[in-house]
Scaffold this motif. Structure first.
Motif, mmCIF file in Angstrom:
data_model
loop_
_atom_site.group_PDB
_atom_site.id
_atom_site.type_symbol
_atom_site.label_atom_id
_atom_site.label_comp_id
_atom_site.label_asym_id
_atom_site.label_seq_id
_atom_site.Cartn_x
_atom_site.Cartn_y
_atom_site.Cartn_z
ATOM 1 N N UNK A 78 0.845 -1.192 0.000
ATOM 2 C CA UNK A 78 0.000 0.000 0.000
ATOM 3 C C UNK A 78 0.884 1.248 0.000
ATOM 4 N N UNK A 79 0.370 2.306 -0.607
ATOM 5 C CA UNK A 79 1.055 3.596 -0.606
ATOM 6 C C UNK A 79 0.064 4.697 -0.271
ATOM 7 N N UNK A 80 0.369 5.452 0.776
ATOM 8 C CA UNK A 80 -0.447 6.604 1.126
ATOM 9 C C UNK A 80 0.199 7.847 0.519
ATOM 10 N N UNK A 81 -0.619 8.732 -0.009
ATOM 11 C CA UNK A 81 -0.108 9.964 -0.598
ATOM 12 C C UNK A 81 -1.169 11.052 -0.444
ATOM 13 N N UNK A 82 -0.789 12.275 -0.794
ATOM 14 C CA UNK A 82 -1.756 13.358 -0.687
ATOM 15 C C UNK A 82 -1.472 14.434 -1.714
ATOM 16 N N UNK A 83 -2.530 15.129 -2.077
ATOM 17 C CA UNK A 83 -2.441 16.287 -2.948
ATOM 18 C C UNK A 83 -3.038 17.444 -2.159
ATOM 19 N N UNK A 84 -2.181 18.262 -1.563
ATOM 20 C CA UNK A 84 -2.679 19.315 -0.683
ATOM 21 C C UNK A 84 -3.420 20.409 -1.460
ATOM 22 N N UNK A 85 -3.120 20.556 -2.721
ATOM 23 C CA UNK A 85 -3.846 21.535 -3.533
ATOM 24 C C UNK A 85 -5.312 21.124 -3.695
#
Length: 124
Positions: A68-75
């Motif tokens: 699994x990979x957690x990521x984010x796009x704060x925009x």
């Protein structure tokens, strides 16, 4: 208040992939730490992964690490969980969690804001 809406769950065969999304709204201007947890029937909610407010740090459970990979796009105020090589034991309701204004937290009790959950079912 931070409102969270998860999406992307579903039914997949073992070995397949899914990407969960968690869209945040409300009081997000100061940023928020985020995480994914899951709960299978008859079991307690368990930690899957967390990510720092900036996205430069992430931590995983032993069962999630490497798959699994957690990521984010704060925009976009959106947090993702890419799940590969899924196993039947990954079947659960997956919840997104957030805590505003902090860099990184780990435990369910550290998070005040939760989504409604999205069902992931992995068939063998």
């Amino acid at each position: 208040q931070v409102q969270l809406v998860e999406s992307g769950g579903g039914l997949v065969q073992a070995g397949g992939s899914l990407r969960l999304s968690c869209a945040a709204s409300g009081r997000t201007a100061s940023g928020f730490a985020a995480g994914w947890f899951r709960q299978a029937p008859g079991k307690e909610r368990e930690f899957v992964a967390v990510i720092s407010k900036s996205g430069d740090s992430a931590y995983y459970s032993a069962s999630a690490k490497g798959r699994f990979t957690i990521s984010r796009d704060n925009a976009k105020n959106t947090v993702y969980l890419q799940m590969n090589s899924l196993k039947p034991e990954d079947t659960a309701v997956y919840y997104c969690a957030a805590e505003e204004g902090v860099t990184l937290v780990f435990f369910p009790t550290d998070f005040r804001f939760w989504g409604q959950g999205t069902q992931v079912t992995v068939s063998s």
